[in-house]
Motif scaffolding. Structure first.
Motif, PDB file in Angstrom:
ATOM      1  N   ARG A  13       4.243   2.266   3.221  1.00 57.49           N
ATOM      2  CA  ARG A  13       4.109   2.859   4.557  1.00 57.49           C
ATOM      3  C   ARG A  13       5.309   2.542   5.454  1.00 57.49           C
ATOM      4  O   ARG A  13       5.750   3.375   6.237  1.00 57.49           O
ATOM      5  N   VAL A  46       1.713   5.304   0.251  1.00 59.97           N
ATOM      6  CA  VAL A  46       1.223   6.519   0.891  1.00 59.97           C
ATOM      7  C   VAL A  46       2.102   7.682   0.438  1.00 59.97           C
ATOM      8  O   VAL A  46       3.233   7.492  -0.002  1.00 59.97           O
ATOM      9  N   ASP A  47       1.561   8.901   0.538  1.00 65.78           N
ATOM     10  CA  ASP A  47       2.322  10.088   0.163  1.00 65.78           C
ATOM     11  C   ASP A  47       3.236  10.503   1.309  1.00 65.78           C
ATOM     12  O   ASP A  47       2.814  10.578   2.455  1.00 65.78           O
ATOM     13  N   ALA A  48       4.497  10.781   0.977  1.00 65.42           N
ATOM     14  CA  ALA A  48       5.464  11.247   1.971  1.00 65.42           C
ATOM     15  C   ALA A  48       6.077  12.545   1.458  1.00 65.42           C
ATOM     16  O   ALA A  48       6.444  12.646   0.285  1.00 65.42           O
ATOM     17  N   GLU A  65       0.856  -1.180   0.000  1.00 63.18           N
ATOM     18  CA  GLU A  65       0.000   0.000   0.000  1.00 63.18           C
ATOM     19  C   GLU A  65       0.896   1.236   0.000  1.00 63.18           C
ATOM     20  O   GLU A  65       1.748   1.406   0.870  1.00 63.18           O
ATOM     21  N   ARG A  80       5.351   8.844  -3.413  1.00 61.34           N
ATOM     22  CA  ARG A  80       4.530   7.705  -2.988  1.00 61.34           C
ATOM     23  C   ARG A  80       5.450   6.527  -2.690  1.00 61.34           C
ATOM     24  O   ARG A  80       6.166   6.059  -3.562  1.00 61.34           O
ATOM     25  N   SER A 114       6.378  15.512  -2.986  1.00 59.80           N
ATOM     26  CA  SER A 114       5.489  14.443  -2.551  1.00 59.80           C
ATOM     27  C   SER A 114       5.870  13.162  -3.279  1.00 59.80           C
ATOM     28  O   SER A 114       5.881  13.118  -4.510  1.00 59.80           O
ATOM     29  N   VAL A 155       8.374   5.124   5.092  1.00 59.05           N
ATOM     30  CA  VAL A 155       8.197   6.574   5.239  1.00 59.05           C
ATOM     31  C   VAL A 155       9.203   7.152   6.228  1.00 59.05           C
ATOM     32  O   VAL A 155       9.863   8.152   5.939  1.00 59.05           O
TER      33      VAL A 155
END
Length: 54
Positions: free
Chosen positions: A41, A28-30, A26, A38, A36, A44
Protein backbone atom coordinates in the motif's frame (compact mmCIF):
# COMPACT_ATOMS: atom_id res chain seq x y z
CA UNK A 1 25.36 -4.78 31.88
CA UNK A 2 23.99 -8.31 32.22
CA UNK A 3 26.43 -11.15 31.58
CA UNK A 4 25.17 -14.72 31.03
CA UNK A 5 26.39 -17.33 33.51
CA UNK A 6 26.23 -20.16 30.99
CA UNK A 7 26.72 -20.54 27.28
CA UNK A 8 23.50 -20.74 25.26
CA UNK A 9 23.25 -23.52 22.72
CA UNK A 10 23.06 -22.67 19.03
CA UNK A 11 19.64 -24.24 18.73
CA UNK A 12 18.26 -22.10 21.56
CA UNK A 13 19.71 -18.91 20.11
CA UNK A 14 18.52 -19.61 16.57
CA UNK A 15 15.05 -20.59 17.73
CA UNK A 16 14.73 -17.29 19.59
CA UNK A 17 15.96 -15.29 16.60
CA UNK A 18 13.71 -17.13 14.15
CA UNK A 19 10.60 -15.85 15.92
CA UNK A 20 11.45 -12.19 15.25
CA UNK A 21 10.29 -11.80 11.68
CA UNK A 22 9.12 -8.72 9.86
CA UNK A 23 5.40 -8.86 9.04
CA UNK A 24 4.56 -9.58 5.42
CA UNK A 25 3.34 -6.38 3.72
CA UNK A 26 -0.33 -6.16 2.79
CA UNK A 27 -0.59 -6.10 -1.03
CA UNK A 28 -3.20 -4.07 -2.89
CA UNK A 29 -4.08 -3.85 -6.58
CA UNK A 30 -2.77 -0.77 -8.40
CA UNK A 31 -3.69 0.20 -11.96
CA UNK A 32 -0.71 1.37 -14.03
CA UNK A 33 -0.93 1.75 -17.82
CA UNK A 34 -4.04 -0.45 -17.86
CA UNK A 35 -2.29 -3.25 -15.99
CA UNK A 36 -3.19 -4.45 -12.52
CA UNK A 37 -0.15 -4.86 -10.25
CA UNK A 38 -0.13 -6.05 -6.63
CA UNK A 39 2.16 -3.83 -4.54
CA UNK A 40 2.43 -2.80 -0.88
CA UNK A 41 0.00 0.00 0.00
CA UNK A 42 2.78 2.49 0.79
CA UNK A 43 4.21 2.20 -2.77
CA UNK A 44 0.98 2.76 -4.73
CA UNK A 45 1.40 6.54 -5.07
CA UNK A 46 5.05 6.27 -6.14
CA UNK A 47 4.11 3.65 -8.74
CA UNK A 48 1.29 5.78 -10.16
CA UNK A 49 3.54 8.88 -10.36
CA UNK A 50 6.20 6.89 -12.22
CA UNK A 51 8.85 7.22 -9.51
CA UNK A 52 9.32 3.43 -9.50
CA UNK A 53 8.65 0.82 -12.19
CA UNK A 54 6.53 -2.24 -11.57
Amino acid sequence: MAVPKRKKSRARTRTRRARWKAPRPELVDAQVDGRSIRVPRRLVKALQRGLITG
